[in-house]
Design an enzyme around this catalytic site. Structure first.
Site: not given
Ligand code: MOS
Length: 752
Positions: A715, A718
């Site tokens: 992932g 961010e």
């Protein structure tokens, strides 16, 4: 029997893959929340308080309610019952501002909704909202920038459960710091920042009897359903949330805000669908912001640069109503090796709207502080900042006392240094020049958590050779439609253009939030399991359908690959396309469901699961005209397997550009007179735009992390924003000699 070709021979995972929803967006077919229209739909515009602290003494709606076209003015006296919501187990029922709209006459922040105008057109609703007159007993608003922790117990309640203020401790940090040969003690400040997604928050509420459907720009439809069901006292199956496309959110759309129950209450009262789209100005009031943080970092070190102690004591703001926890110290216990450590926090209330997660919550401001402190220590010791970090590389997660599932930070530093040309750096301030400009070079490390939320998915294989994959997660612009298509294609062999992805609807199997950079990692195993179940059905059909060439076999003697069923021992020969099998059996489809359990919040993890990375930044400085630009950034990210390298690079590039904004531009200014966020427009709240964007070179390492899922993808939404501000401010110091410890860097800081 088979004539069609159905097989991607190379894996679709780990490649540049264009967005499957791209054509829908470019042609305008993609339906964002405010693109859904309903017969008789009305428009709602909220009235925001014009004080930040006090009481409403009188609300005059007489002019507003008699304006032609006005259907209702909702206020405390007539809104009807709305309940509070509470969090459930796991990640359910989360909400940053639990006070139902208009619950009392108290105003706790500027822009708090005090009434709602509902009318036949948006323009009429806006005029009526403007015509509502409120009288207040105002008190002084507290929006002070200097933070002193409120007097609170050692353990405090937060949105995410109870937290000990002494977050982490090991060794004897006070004694170690007192005796350290080299010391650094600095305080770093990050400002209030407001999320500014292109698409404002918007919601449309439709009631059919006792069933509520909400079209909402949400990063978490399942959570929103749970909160709304509670607020309207409905069984969960009587609430449906639909989010087909989101014009980004950056965390502001993760949790429900008060505009949702407001729209639902209005629709309930007028008996018609009601749409509420926030004007940009109101995006600064009641839909979250990154809290102001003030972080004291103390480092003790040997003269060579080995860390002896680390204190990270931080304070952040919260509103009068929320308990958002800004977890600045999340990465501090494991980012580097240090025997003596303390991480603690305090918080203090201000008259501002609810705080919220903003891209990289906690760690982004936190790593700005700790990475800046390391850069300052490197300067103090006359050690190269990369060397300083290499010297303090830990063997395990020293906070959790767990091995890392996968950590390749040193390789990130090495590759980043190489690609950037770091060895050519002359550390002397102002010493590097190019084309008449002074150059500044800086760097920083970064990290982000990796985990899974629980996820479910459904996969159908259909008689026309297509595949449908469905999950109640959402695509917030990051590429989730494409990722799900890739995963389904990978497992079924159906080519990408024959995979249909259905997301953003609570009637689908429950999917993860689009938050925490966790959605992608969460859906992999669920989609694969769903595909496997559908394939299992195909095998059953293959051995039982009259006329099938596999009638003499058992299902476990068959194999499915690249969209075809064949006998295991045949080495791929004599395969039959699944579409042929389905047609022969007169079946439209086979369908499979898959589940994957959460690892997020696992009380007994075996590994510390994190992504890592680093940034190398170059600024150019023209002292004559005080012009500072970020000219070049090289970012290396170790995030396991990257499923879609194109979408992945886009995520990191976007985050780095956002980091330029964090370092040099973004700050929400609250007026001390009345508590209003005064730069509440895209003209006055500066985000980095194309003209500010440097050349951003992104490199990914490729170490699949099978602790997270079968593909090994962690992932990346961010991590690109973590650390970048520290790299830029260190580059600013290298160019100018000015050390800025309060973001953003302003021209006046550099005029010194
Ligand atoms: Mo992100 S702040 O988890 O949307």
């Amino acid at each position: 029997m088979a004539t069609e070709q159905a097989s991607p021979t190379v894996s679709i995972i780990g490649r540049d893959t264009v967005r499957v929803d791209g054509p829908r967006k470019v042609t305008g077919v993609a339906q964002y929340t405010s693109d859904f229209h309903f017969p008789g739909m009305l428009y709602a515009v909220p009235v925001g308080a014009t004080i930040a602290n006090g009481k409403i003494t009188k609300l005059d709606i007489t002019t507003a309610e008699t304006m032609p076209g006005v259907q209702a003015i909702l206020h405390r006296g007539n809104i009807g019952k709305i309940f509070r919501s509470i969090p459930g187990p796991g990640f359910a029922g989360i909400c940053e501002e639990r006070r139902p709209p208009f619950e009392d006459d108290v105003v706790r922040y500027y822009g708090q909704y005090i009434a709602l105008a509902v009318a036949a057109t948006f323009e009429t609703a806006r005029a009526a909202a403007d015509a509502v007159r409120a009288t207040y007993a105002a008190e002084k608003a507290n929006v002070a920038m200097h933070l002193v922790a409120d007097d609170e117990p050692d353990e405090v309640m937060t949105t995410f459960g109870p937290r000990k203020r002494l977050d982490n401790q090991r060794g004897d940090p006070d004694a170690a710091f007192a005796n350290a040969p080299v010391k650094l003690d600095q305080t770093y400040v990050t400002p209030f920042e407001t999320h500014n997604p292109l698409e404002p928050h918007s919601t449309t509420a439709v009631w059919e009897g006792q069933t509520l459907t909400l079209y909402e720009s949400s990063q978490g439809v399942v959570n929103l359903r749970s909160v709304l069901a509670q607020m309207f006292g409905l069984p969960i199956e009587q609430v449906r949330v639909i989010t087909k496309f989101v014009g980004s959110g950056f965390g502001s759309k993760l949790w429900p805000w008060t505009l949702c129950p407001l729209a639902a209450a209005a629709a309930r009262q007028v008996g018609k669908p009601v749409r509420l789209v926030l004007p940009r100005k109101m995006m600064f009031h009641a839909v979250g912001h990154r809290p102001l943080t003030q972080q004291r970092v103390r480092l003790g070190a040997t003269r060579e640069g080995k860390l002896i102690s680390l204190h990270h004591d931080y304070i952040y703001t919260r509103s009068m109503l929320d308990a958002h926890h800004e977890d600045c110290g999340e990465a501090t216990p494991f980012q580097y090796s240090v025997p003596n450590l303390r991480v603690s926090f305090g918080r203090t209330k201000r008259n501002v709207g609810g705080g919220a997660d903003m891209r990289g919550p906690g760690r982004v401001p936190g790593l700005y502080a700790t990475e800046s402190a390391l850069n300052e220590l490197a300067r103090q010791l006359n050690v190269d900042p990369v060397q300083l970090r290499i010297m303090n590389e830990p063997k395990i997660d020293e906070g959790a006392k767990l091995p890392f599932s996968s950590r390749h930070l040193l390789e990130c530093f090495q590759l980043g240094s190489e690609k950037f040309g770091w060895s050519k750096r002359n550390p002397a301030v102002g010493s590097m020049k190019r084309d008449g400009l002074t150059l500044g070079w800086g760097m920083a490390g970064c990290s982000w958590v990796a985990a899974r939320f629980s996820a479910a998915a459904n996969v159908q294989l259909r008689d026309d050779g297509t595949c449908r994959v469905a999950s109640a997660t959402q695509d917030i612009g990051t590429g989730t439609y494409t990722i799900l298509a890739q995963l389904a294609s990978e497992r079924t062999g159906v080519p990408m253009d024959k995979v249909e992805v259905e997301l953003g609807d609570t009637s689908l199997p429950e999917g993860p939030l689009s938050g925490g950079s966790i959605a992608t990692g969460s859906v992999v195993n669920a989609v694969f399991a769903a595909a496997d179940e559908a394939i299992g059905s195909l095998k059953m059909i293959a051995v039982s359908t009259p006329g099938s060439p596999f009638l003499n076999h058992k299902p476990d003697e068959l194999e499915f690959k690249d969209g075809k069923i064949f006998v295991k021992n045949d080495n791929g020969a004599n395969g039959v396309l699944f579409s042929d099998l389905l047609r022969r059996a007169n079946l439209r489809m086979v369908s499979g469901n898959g589940q994957s359990a959460a690892t997020f919040g696992d009380p007994k993890p075996k590994f510390s699961t994190q992504s890592f990375g680093c940034h190398f930044a170059e600024v150019t400085w023209q002292p004559e005209i005080a012009r500072l630009r970020v000219s070049r950034v090289v970012t290396v990210i170790d995030a396991g397997k990257i499923i879609n390298t194109l979408a992945g690079r886009n995520q990191i590039q976007g985050a780095v550009v956002m980091g330029v904004g964090m370092a040099l531009l973004e700050r929400t200014e609250y007026d001390p007179q009345n508590g209003a966020p005064i730069n509440s427009s895209l003209a006055d709240y500066l985000v980095a735009v194309n003209a500010d964007a440097p050349a951003v070179e992104v490199h990914f390492l490729d170490y699949p992390d099978k602790e997270i899922n079968q593909v090994g993808a962690r992932g990346i939404g961010e991590i690109g924003l973590a650390g970048i501000a520290a790299a830029i401010t260190d580059a600013v110091h290298h160019a100018t000699g000015v050390r800025v410890r309060e973001l953003p860097v302003k021209i006046e800081d550099l005029l010194g």
